[in-house]
Design an enzyme around this catalytic site. Structure first.
Site, PDB file in Angstrom:
ATOM      1  N   CYS A 167     -11.600 -27.777  11.281  1.00 18.31           N
ATOM      2  CA  CYS A 167     -10.614 -26.850  10.709  1.00 18.31           C
ATOM      3  C   CYS A 167      -9.266 -27.558  10.599  1.00 18.31           C
ATOM      4  O   CYS A 167      -8.794 -28.158  11.563  1.00 18.31           O
ATOM      5  CB  CYS A 167     -10.485 -25.602  11.580  1.00 18.31           C
ATOM      6  SG  CYS A 167      -9.180 -24.481  11.027  1.00 18.31           S
ATOM      7  N   ASP A 181      -8.161  -6.925   2.138  1.00 17.87           N
ATOM      8  CA  ASP A 181      -7.116  -7.147   3.135  1.00 17.87           C
ATOM      9  C   ASP A 181      -7.628  -6.678   4.480  1.00 17.87           C
ATOM     10  O   ASP A 181      -8.526  -5.842   4.554  1.00 17.87           O
ATOM     11  CB  ASP A 181      -5.868  -6.322   2.803  1.00 17.87           C
ATOM     12  CG  ASP A 181      -6.117  -4.834   3.017  1.00 17.87           C
ATOM     13  OD1 ASP A 181      -6.844  -4.242   2.215  1.00 17.87           O
ATOM     14  OD2 ASP A 181      -5.624  -4.285   4.021  1.00 17.87           O
ATOM     15  N   CYS A 206      -6.052 -26.298  15.343  1.00 14.97           N
ATOM     16  CA  CYS A 206      -7.236 -27.144  15.518  1.00 14.97           C
ATOM     17  C   CYS A 206      -6.936 -28.631  15.388  1.00 14.97           C
ATOM     18  O   CYS A 206      -7.620 -29.449  15.992  1.00 14.97           O
ATOM     19  CB  CYS A 206      -8.320 -26.732  14.523  1.00 14.97           C
ATOM     20  SG  CYS A 206      -8.951 -25.069  14.842  1.00 14.97           S
ATOM     21  N   CYS A 250      -6.287 -26.331  10.362  1.00 15.29           N
ATOM     22  CA  CYS A 250      -5.107 -25.533  10.731  1.00 15.29           C
ATOM     23  C   CYS A 250      -4.309 -26.230  11.835  1.00 15.29           C
ATOM     24  O   CYS A 250      -4.813 -27.116  12.517  1.00 15.29           O
ATOM     25  CB  CYS A 250      -5.527 -24.129  11.175  1.00 15.29           C
ATOM     26  SG  CYS A 250      -5.950 -24.013  12.927  1.00 15.29           S
ATOM     27  N   GLY A 307     -11.222   4.661   1.346  1.00 16.45           N
ATOM     28  CA  GLY A 307     -12.104   5.587   2.053  1.00 16.45           C
ATOM     29  C   GLY A 307     -13.442   5.003   2.439  1.00 16.45           C
ATOM     30  O   GLY A 307     -14.396   5.723   2.713  1.00 16.45           O
ATOM     31  N   HIS A 339      -4.914 -19.990  13.071  1.00 15.53           N
ATOM     32  CA  HIS A 339      -6.298 -20.427  12.886  1.00 15.53           C
ATOM     33  C   HIS A 339      -7.137 -19.345  12.188  1.00 15.53           C
ATOM     34  O   HIS A 339      -7.875 -19.636  11.246  1.00 15.53           O
ATOM     35  CB  HIS A 339      -6.957 -20.791  14.217  1.00 15.53           C
ATOM     36  CG  HIS A 339      -8.437 -20.915  14.078  1.00 15.53           C
ATOM     37  ND1 HIS A 339      -9.038 -22.021  13.529  1.00 15.53           N
ATOM     38  CD2 HIS A 339      -9.438 -20.020  14.327  1.00 15.53           C
ATOM     39  CE1 HIS A 339     -10.348 -21.806  13.465  1.00 15.53           C
ATOM     40  NE2 HIS A 339     -10.616 -20.613  13.946  1.00 15.53           N
ATOM     41  N   GLN A 383     -11.621   7.618  -4.115  1.00 18.58           N
ATOM     42  CA  GLN A 383     -12.075   8.088  -2.807  1.00 18.58           C
ATOM     43  C   GLN A 383     -13.516   8.600  -2.931  1.00 18.58           C
ATOM     44  O   GLN A 383     -14.226   8.226  -3.832  1.00 18.58           O
ATOM     45  CB  GLN A 383     -11.117   9.177  -2.294  1.00 18.58           C
ATOM     46  CG  GLN A 383      -9.767   8.611  -1.835  1.00 18.58           C
ATOM     47  CD  GLN A 383      -9.897   7.788  -0.562  1.00 18.58           C
ATOM     48  OE1 GLN A 383     -10.822   7.972   0.233  1.00 18.58           O
ATOM     49  NE2 GLN A 383      -8.970   6.848  -0.355  1.00 18.58           N
ATOM     50  N   ASP A 395       0.860  -1.176   0.000  1.00 21.28           N
ATOM     51  CA  ASP A 395       0.000   0.000   0.000  1.00 21.28           C
ATOM     52  C   ASP A 395       0.901   1.232   0.000  1.00 21.28           C
ATOM     53  O   ASP A 395       2.111   1.138   0.180  1.00 21.28           O
ATOM     54  CB  ASP A 395      -1.021  -0.030   1.127  1.00 21.28           C
ATOM     55  CG  ASP A 395      -0.408   0.108   2.492  1.00 21.28           C
ATOM     56  OD1 ASP A 395       0.802   0.378   2.569  1.00 21.28           O
ATOM     57  OD2 ASP A 395      -1.128  -0.039   3.484  1.00 21.28           O
TER      58      ASP A 395
HETATM   59 ZN   LIG Z   1      -8.224 -23.852  13.040  1.00 20.72          ZN
END
Ligand SMILES: [Zn+2]
Length: 371
Positions: free
Chosen positions: A301, A263, A306, A303, A213, A332, A186, A89
């Site tokens: 999940c 993002d 988990c 991840c 904005g 996670h 904007q 950015d």
């Molecule tokens: Zn997870």
């Protein structure tokens, strides 16, 4: 061709953005690596969570460690050891949102006090281009004037005028090899100003367009309503980036309205404050009710948190301020949002986004606990 739309479903799109460091399937959630790191998560972990792109921040990297130093290492990819696409950015958001640091704004640029040491600093579109060229990001953003919700119409109008003036200058400044440049519109939720800004930015023919904005303190219905009518004003054949949204509902709402990229610092910020994003809502792991909870943060999940640890263990880590606890929550949360975005992409390809979204929102609204 830089961007291809590969499927549409209503206003929503699935696509591929080609960059100098590989292809980015869209819609894409972009984890934020403000200071050249997605806090607490290393690049290999990011990749295995399903992240395909990360954000870097021009403002912060300019002051610490400096773009010259990063350029000596061959650019931000090599410096942070992430070989996938990077979007940087422009620093505009930080200049206008960091409290009490703005000094002066004129046609040439903006003067402010560095949040690091209070020294006077100045950003111009030319400098924003130069810093991002040195960082070597795949997607650079134009320096813009981003006003918070509640700004006067006069301030918003001036923000639109300067954002266009600066975008035109940054458009012609030197870039890194293969670096895309996105323009930012904007105008807050003001129909006339937003339309004007979009028309002026689109006329400059950028590689992609961002809605800036928004999500800056206005009511959420207003945010989504503005996205609904403004996204279709952006060219269909270029990616559309909504700056700063990353909660599950918000992601689904902007995808449905034709946004391709977004993002947010939310997953890692929540992780560091001890909270997990789940289908039950946000779980505050400091809560005593998790003391003997043997379940994972989110059933099913995949991840690392988990598949291995209980809520009770993570609660213990968080309450003892053990680094592992905060890291597991970040892993996670990132996985949850990356999976949600990937599933939304599949739903667009199958022409089933509407039912996917309504089922997801229903799951989120019937949660047993709230934040
Ligand atoms: Zn997870």
């Amino acid at each position: 061709m830089r961007f291809e739309v590969t499927a549409t479903d209503g206003a929503a799109r699935a696509g591929i953005l080609h960059t100098a460091h590989g292809d980015l399937p869209t819609p894409a959630f972009m984890p934020v690596g403000t200071k050249g790191t997605v806090k607490g998560v290393d690049p290999d972990e990011l990749r295995s969570l399903g992240a395909r792109i990360v954000l870097g921040n021009t403002y912060h990297l300019h002051f610490r460690p400096g773009a010259e130093l990063i350029a000596e290492f061959g650019g931000l990819h090599r410096f942070m050891a992430w070989d996938g696409p990077i979007l940087t950015d422009s620093g505009g958001f930080q200049v206008f949102s960091l409290r009490d640091t703005l000094l002066a704004l004129d046609d040439d640029g903006v003067a402010f006090r560095s949040v690091y040491d209070g020294a006077t600093a100045r950003f111009t579109p030319e400098l924003a281009a130069e810093i991002q060229a040195r960082l070597g990001s795949d997607i650079a953003m134009c320096l813009d004037v981003c006003r918070q919700a509640g700004s006067s119409r006069q301030e918003l109008e001036e923000a639109v005028r300067l954002t266009t003036l600066w975008a035109a200058r940054q458009r012609t400044a030197p870039r890194a090899d293969g670096q895309h440049l996105f323009g930012i519109a904007q105008g807050a939720s003001d129909p006339e100003l937003r339309r004007r800004s979009i028309a002026e930015i689109v006329a400059l023919e950028f590689d992609g367009h961002a809605l800036g904005g928004l999500s800056v303190g206005e009511p959420r219905e207003e945010t989504f309503e503005t996205v609904a009518w403004s996204a279709p004003l952006l060219p269909e054949d270029r990616p559309r980036y909504f700056m700063g949204i990353g909660d599950p509902e918000g992601i689904l709402e902007v995808i449905e309205r034709g946004i391709d990229m977004f993002d947010c610092v939310l997953p890692t910020r929540l992780g560091r404050t001890g909270s997990a994003i789940t289908w039950e809502g946000r779980l505050n792991l400091r809560n005593a009710r998790f003391a003997r909870d043997q379940r994972p943060l989110q059933e099913g999940c995949p991840c690392p948190a988990c598949t291995t640890f209980s809520r009770a263990y993570i609660r213990h880590l968080v309450n003892q301020e053990e680094l592992l606890g905060l890291r597991l929550l970040s892993l996670h949360n990132l996985r949850f949002l990356l999976d949600l975005t990937a599933d939304a992409r599949s739903a667009i390809e199958a022409g089933k986004l509407a039912s996917f979204k309504s089922e997801a929102l229903e799951r989120l609204s019937t949660r047993q606990v709230s934040a």
